[in-house]
Design a protein around this motif. Sequence first.
Motif, PDB file in Angstrom:
ATOM      1  N   VAL A  47       1.279  -1.390  -0.146  1.00  0.00           N
ATOM      2  CA  VAL A  47      -0.114   0.246   0.046  1.00  0.00           C
ATOM      3  C   VAL A  47       0.485   0.933  -0.055  1.00  0.00           C
ATOM      4  O   VAL A  47       0.799   2.234  -1.082  1.00  0.00           O
ATOM      5  CB  VAL A  47      -1.203  -0.163   1.289  1.00  0.00           C
ATOM      6  N   ILE A  48       2.027   1.117   0.906  1.00  0.00           N
ATOM      7  CA  ILE A  48       3.053   2.142   1.079  1.00  0.00           C
ATOM      8  C   ILE A  48       3.574   2.800   0.158  1.00  0.00           C
ATOM      9  O   ILE A  48       4.079   3.644  -0.951  1.00  0.00           O
ATOM     10  CB  ILE A  48       4.098   2.748   1.823  1.00  0.00           C
ATOM     11  N   LEU A  49       3.794   0.957  -1.176  1.00  0.00           N
ATOM     12  CA  LEU A  49       4.952   1.905  -2.454  1.00  0.00           C
ATOM     13  C   LEU A  49       4.046   2.376  -3.679  1.00  0.00           C
ATOM     14  O   LEU A  49       4.308   3.088  -4.446  1.00  0.00           O
ATOM     15  CB  LEU A  49       5.262   0.267  -2.709  1.00  0.00           C
ATOM     16  N   ASP A  50       2.156   1.569  -3.186  1.00  0.00           N
ATOM     17  CA  ASP A  50       1.656   2.188  -4.290  1.00  0.00           C
ATOM     18  C   ASP A  50       0.917   4.034  -4.046  1.00  0.00           C
ATOM     19  O   ASP A  50       1.288   4.563  -5.062  1.00  0.00           O
ATOM     20  CB  ASP A  50       0.603   1.676  -3.683  1.00  0.00           C
ATOM     21  N   ARG A  51       1.285   4.202  -2.723  1.00  0.00           N
ATOM     22  CA  ARG A  51       1.133   5.509  -3.078  1.00  0.00           C
ATOM     23  C   ARG A  51       2.128   6.377  -2.543  1.00  0.00           C
ATOM     24  O   ARG A  51       1.587   7.857  -3.446  1.00  0.00           O
ATOM     25  CB  ARG A  51       0.618   5.616  -1.181  1.00  0.00           C
ATOM     26  N   LEU A  52       3.342   5.912  -2.716  1.00  0.00           N
ATOM     27  CA  LEU A  52       4.522   6.819  -2.963  1.00  0.00           C
ATOM     28  C   LEU A  52       4.340   6.924  -5.047  1.00  0.00           C
ATOM     29  O   LEU A  52       4.934   8.009  -5.195  1.00  0.00           O
ATOM     30  CB  LEU A  52       5.357   6.036  -2.843  1.00  0.00           C
ATOM     31  N   GLN A  53       3.905   5.386  -5.200  1.00  0.00           N
ATOM     32  CA  GLN A  53       4.064   6.068  -6.572  1.00  0.00           C
ATOM     33  C   GLN A  53       3.193   6.936  -7.240  1.00  0.00           C
ATOM     34  O   GLN A  53       3.578   7.311  -8.074  1.00  0.00           O
ATOM     35  CB  GLN A  53       4.051   5.077  -7.012  1.00  0.00           C
ATOM     36  N   GLY A  54       1.944   6.640  -7.443  1.00  0.00           N
ATOM     37  CA  GLY A  54       1.052   7.853  -7.400  1.00  0.00           C
ATOM     38  C   GLY A  54       1.137   9.461  -7.006  1.00  0.00           C
ATOM     39  O   GLY A  54       1.795  10.182  -7.844  1.00  0.00           O
ATOM     40  N   LEU A  55       2.132   9.952  -5.674  1.00  0.00           N
ATOM     41  CA  LEU A  55       2.932  10.482  -5.019  1.00  0.00           C
ATOM     42  C   LEU A  55       3.781  11.263  -6.108  1.00  0.00           C
ATOM     43  O   LEU A  55       3.901  12.076  -7.163  1.00  0.00           O
ATOM     44  CB  LEU A  55       3.368  10.981  -3.963  1.00  0.00           C
ATOM     45  N   LEU A  56       4.547  10.334  -6.731  1.00  0.00           N
ATOM     46  CA  LEU A  56       6.132  10.445  -7.441  1.00  0.00           C
ATOM     47  C   LEU A  56       5.333  11.254  -9.036  1.00  0.00           C
ATOM     48  O   LEU A  56       6.015  12.291  -9.548  1.00  0.00           O
ATOM     49  CB  LEU A  56       6.918   9.998  -7.233  1.00  0.00           C
ATOM     50  N   GLU A  57       4.561  10.409  -9.763  1.00  0.00           N
ATOM     51  CA  GLU A  57       3.619  10.318 -10.694  1.00  0.00           C
ATOM     52  C   GLU A  57       2.806  11.970 -10.591  1.00  0.00           C
ATOM     53  O   GLU A  57       3.304  12.935 -12.042  1.00  0.00           O
ATOM     54  CB  GLU A  57       2.739   9.226 -11.044  1.00  0.00           C
ATOM     55  N   TRP A  58       2.168  12.172  -9.607  1.00  0.00           N
ATOM     56  CA  TRP A  58       2.012  13.460  -8.987  1.00  0.00           C
ATOM     57  C   TRP A  58       2.856  15.132  -9.554  1.00  0.00           C
ATOM     58  O   TRP A  58       2.473  15.726 -10.649  1.00  0.00           O
ATOM     59  CB  TRP A  58       0.618  13.419  -8.136  1.00  0.00           C
ATOM     60  N   LEU A  59       3.669  14.504  -8.524  1.00  0.00           N
ATOM     61  CA  LEU A  59       5.290  15.459  -8.556  1.00  0.00           C
ATOM     62  C   LEU A  59       5.690  15.661  -9.792  1.00  0.00           C
ATOM     63  O   LEU A  59       5.912  17.059 -10.578  1.00  0.00           O
ATOM     64  CB  LEU A  59       5.704  15.499  -7.452  1.00  0.00           C
ATOM     65  N   LEU A  60       5.659  14.779 -11.243  1.00  0.00           N
ATOM     66  CA  LEU A  60       6.404  15.068 -12.321  1.00  0.00           C
ATOM     67  C   LEU A  60       5.681  15.530 -12.880  1.00  0.00           C
ATOM     68  O   LEU A  60       5.915  16.391 -13.375  1.00  0.00           O
ATOM     69  CB  LEU A  60       6.612  13.549 -12.327  1.00  0.00           C
ATOM     70  N   ASN A  61       3.557  15.243 -12.759  1.00  0.00           N
ATOM     71  CA  ASN A  61       3.013  15.818 -13.654  1.00  0.00           C
ATOM     72  C   ASN A  61       3.380  17.518 -13.586  1.00  0.00           C
ATOM     73  O   ASN A  61       3.355  18.405 -14.400  1.00  0.00           O
ATOM     74  CB  ASN A  61       1.555  15.360 -13.808  1.00  0.00           C
TER      75      ASN A  61
END
Length: 76
Positions: A47-61
């Motif tokens: 769950v943590i890795l999935d949320r972290l991945q979503g956060l990093l993708e949002w930051l990149l965009n």
Amino acid sequence: MTGDESPAAGANAQPGADGASAPSAAVEPPAPAQTKGLNAVALAKEVILDRLQGLLEWLLNRLKRYRARRGNWWEK
């Protein structure tokens, strides 16, 4: 029918006791499927890795949009 036998005794008799019934293993329902228990630590990591991945993708965009709006500020 003899005096020591009763109809109720025959109803409570164990299956397979007289040899005429099917073996007890065939009478019993199959055991429910055994599943592995949930590993709480592994689930939390997932769950943590999935949320972290979503956060990093949002930051990149967000960074891409920010850079696109600024244009070539170094050439101005």
